[in-house]
Scaffold this active site. Structure first.
Site, PDB file in Angstrom:
ATOM      1  N   ARG A  14       0.842  -1.207   0.000  1.00 21.24           N
ATOM      2  CA  ARG A  14       0.000   0.000   0.000  1.00 21.24           C
ATOM      3  C   ARG A  14       0.878   1.259   0.000  1.00 21.24           C
ATOM      4  O   ARG A  14       0.977   1.965  -0.985  1.00 21.24           O
ATOM      5  CB  ARG A  14      -0.932  -0.007   1.224  1.00 21.24           C
ATOM      6  CG  ARG A  14      -2.121   0.953   1.115  1.00 21.24           C
ATOM      7  CD  ARG A  14      -1.800   2.439   1.255  1.00 21.24           C
ATOM      8  NE  ARG A  14      -1.195   2.771   2.549  1.00 21.24           N
ATOM      9  CZ  ARG A  14      -0.803   3.993   2.883  1.00 21.24           C
ATOM     10  NH1 ARG A  14      -0.931   5.001   2.022  1.00 21.24           N
ATOM     11  NH2 ARG A  14      -0.224   4.211   4.046  1.00 21.24           N
ATOM     12  N   ASP A  15       1.527   1.502   1.096  1.00 21.45           N
ATOM     13  CA  ASP A  15       2.263   2.759   1.242  1.00 21.45           C
ATOM     14  C   ASP A  15       3.429   2.843   0.271  1.00 21.45           C
ATOM     15  O   ASP A  15       3.768   3.919  -0.226  1.00 21.45           O
ATOM     16  CB  ASP A  15       2.762   2.876   2.694  1.00 21.45           C
ATOM     17  CG  ASP A  15       3.200   4.290   3.048  1.00 21.45           C
ATOM     18  OD1 ASP A  15       3.101   5.177   2.188  1.00 21.45           O
ATOM     19  OD2 ASP A  15       3.629   4.509   4.186  1.00 21.45           O
ATOM     20  N   HIS A 205       5.029   4.356  12.897  1.00 22.70           N
ATOM     21  CA  HIS A 205       5.205   4.323  11.443  1.00 22.70           C
ATOM     22  C   HIS A 205       6.284   5.353  11.123  1.00 22.70           C
ATOM     23  O   HIS A 205       6.034   6.548  11.198  1.00 22.70           O
ATOM     24  CB  HIS A 205       3.873   4.664  10.771  1.00 22.70           C
ATOM     25  CG  HIS A 205       3.951   4.766   9.280  1.00 22.70           C
ATOM     26  ND1 HIS A 205       3.455   3.776   8.452  1.00 22.70           N
ATOM     27  CD2 HIS A 205       4.464   5.715   8.466  1.00 22.70           C
ATOM     28  CE1 HIS A 205       3.662   4.124   7.190  1.00 22.70           C
ATOM     29  NE2 HIS A 205       4.271   5.303   7.167  1.00 22.70           N
ATOM     30  N   HIS A 207       9.683   6.951   8.911  1.00 24.17           N
ATOM     31  CA  HIS A 207      10.338   7.108   7.608  1.00 24.17           C
ATOM     32  C   HIS A 207      11.827   7.382   7.816  1.00 24.17           C
ATOM     33  O   HIS A 207      12.247   7.837   8.876  1.00 24.17           O
ATOM     34  CB  HIS A 207       9.679   8.242   6.822  1.00 24.17           C
ATOM     35  CG  HIS A 207       8.384   7.842   6.179  1.00 24.17           C
ATOM     36  ND1 HIS A 207       8.126   7.971   4.846  1.00 24.17           N
ATOM     37  CD2 HIS A 207       7.266   7.292   6.710  1.00 24.17           C
ATOM     38  CE1 HIS A 207       6.906   7.537   4.568  1.00 24.17           C
ATOM     39  NE2 HIS A 207       6.354   7.119   5.680  1.00 24.17           N
ATOM     40  N   CYS A 238       7.844  10.742  -0.197  1.00 23.71           N
ATOM     41  CA  CYS A 238       7.344  11.865  -0.982  1.00 23.71           C
ATOM     42  C   CYS A 238       7.559  11.657  -2.478  1.00 23.71           C
ATOM     43  O   CYS A 238       8.681  11.412  -2.917  1.00 23.71           O
ATOM     44  CB  CYS A 238       8.055  13.128  -0.532  1.00 23.71           C
ATOM     45  SG  CYS A 238       7.618  14.562  -1.504  1.00 23.71           S
ATOM     46  N   ASN A 247       9.726   4.941   3.577  1.00 23.47           N
ATOM     47  CA  ASN A 247       9.561   4.226   4.833  1.00 23.47           C
ATOM     48  C   ASN A 247      10.889   3.584   5.234  1.00 23.47           C
ATOM     49  O   ASN A 247      11.733   3.311   4.388  1.00 23.47           O
ATOM     50  CB  ASN A 247       8.523   3.103   4.656  1.00 23.47           C
ATOM     51  CG  ASN A 247       7.113   3.630   4.495  1.00 23.47           C
ATOM     52  OD1 ASN A 247       6.459   3.976   5.469  1.00 23.47           O
ATOM     53  ND2 ASN A 247       6.645   3.718   3.251  1.00 23.47           N
TER      54      ASN A 247
END
Lengths: 296, 296
Positions: A14-15, A205, A207, A238, A247
């Protein structure tokens, strides 16, 4: 649970994929998800039930969910949803755990989901009322800093947590959406929320935009936090900064944790095979560290 | 010294450039060194006095040293030397502080300098005897792991330290040459050496090969260590793994430390200008994180 166990939720499908421009064939997504399952992940953020015009990459959300959910009953497949409509579509496809993002900074929330924070919480309350049997996780985005507003006070994060608890969410994750948290700040914020909400098992979560991702993990571990989201290959981040890290890379996280003596339940070598697939077929310039080491 | 001050020794002009195949024009090296000085570095590992056939990139060592040393008396320019001959050449060029590398693992030392550890220490003792007014720093390479032998016992590292103290070196750095140290190990090793050698102010030379570089810095800070070597842009590391990260990137380190409230004496924006020069003219695919973020 063993004190030395760390939970890793894989969010690459997903991310990691969400911001990639070229559509990844559904079969390739399934190959990667199945590779992650083979590596041992028990919870995978699998897709996003958003409008296909907003995020064309996720237009196969229902197909993905309906394929993997019956096939792997031992795995929890979660999905991101932006609103009640998305939650209904996810539920219909068999999803029983959703992620819902609200930013701790007003301007980032507006940029991200085109709503005020209050409107986001209203929609979250609607989802909660509609689905008693849906596990709802909230991601408090920009909890450690906002690209538009800069510093985000921990009091603001606590307000968000209070509201989420009031609505009745099941899980709360604090997200360093732009990878700006430093380890001292991480420790301070986690001290505050751990003291104020002793019964909440927060997830993180993080990054790696500025290289502090794993350093923040170490501080979180020292503070007793044991649940992290990460993306295979280090995907995500981004879309306007192509070379910037996204991530924290799951394989880097697993390697560090296992080397430190923690148990992750993930087979690193198996995971690296899937990272190789991602590198070969999805994104060649991975920012994860292990992905770029010569391996035998 | 202020308790919140961290010392950063910039090693890009030596450790960062050493493995690059294409010769960097001397004028470009000088431009970068002067950019680093403008950013505030007070100690720079500037070059290496090695045989030009072994490392052609460093064939301008004397010219570099003789240009910058008289021009910037407030800056300490150090050089790597592999033997007495190199120390003599460095001294003649005006260098008064040298780095000398011995690996804690026999096979890596042989690979690196084609000698046994005992032979390396003999040569170090010769340099010590020859130059009373030379500050001699030893880098204990592979102190946290060896590419050939794997784990390196901390007892072996302590033997190296004992021998270095006996010879009379001025500074001792522990080097994670292949970026394999994990934060738990870092903490354990530093606890041992801090307890055993309370009067030695160890420095650390860390690599970010597996993404653990800054996490290891955080643990070292927690243990009271305050001196680190790093390379602008994250240059350095293994020439056989082109995409793999090298030294911890100085700009990432400075950013983290300043964000955490430490004083480094380095002007980050000024440093980033030099990183941009390195990226434009020396190596386009930098692995440092800040080097790859869109900046305004």
């Amino acid at each position: 649970m063993n004190k030395n166990t760390v939970n890793i939720v894989e969010v690459c499908p997903r991310d990691g994929f969400q911001n990639l421009e070229n559509f990844i064939p559904t079969s390739k997504k399934l190959e990667i998800i199945e590779g992650l399952i083979a590596a041992g992940f028990k919870k995978i953020q699998t897709t996003s039930f958003v409008h296909p015009k907003a995020v064309p990459q996720m237009r196969d959300a229902a197909e993905i969910a309906e394929t993997v959910i019956p096939k792997y009953p031992e795995v929890t497949f979660t999905a991101l949803v932006p609103n009640l409509h998305g939650a209904e579509a996810a539920y219909k496809a068999g999803i029983r755990e959703i992620s819902y993002v609200i930013s701790a900074s007003e301007s980032h929330n507006r940029e991200n989901v085109r709503r005020t924070i209050a409107e986001s919480f209203e929609a979250l309350a609607d989802i909660r009322k509609r689905f008693a049997d849906l596990i709802i996780k909230i991601d408090i985005a920009t909890a450690f800093g906002c690209p538009f507003e800069g510093d985000v006070p921990v009091e603001k994060v606590c307000e968000m947590i209070d509201k989420a608890i009031e609505i009745g969410v099941d899980d709360i994750y604090l997200a360093d959406t732009i990878g700006v948290a430093n380890p001292a700040q991480m420790g301070n914020v986690l001290d505050v929320v751990a003291a104020k909400y002793p019964s909440v098992a927060f997830g993180l979560h993080l990054h790696d935009t500025r290289g502090m991702g794993l350093a923040n993990v170490v501080v979180a571990l020292q503070k007793g936090f044991d649940t992290f989201e990460s993306a295979a290959g280090g995907l995500g981040g981004c879309p306007f900064a192509p070379g910037a890290a996204g991530n924290i890379a799951t394989e880097d996280l697993v390697n560090m944790l296992e080397q430190m003596g923690y148990e992750t339940g993930i087979a690193l070598e198996q995971l690296l095979k899937t990272v190789d697939v991602i590198k070969a077929d999805v994104k060649s310039d991975l920012t994860g560290h292990l992905a770029n080491i010569c391996r035998q």
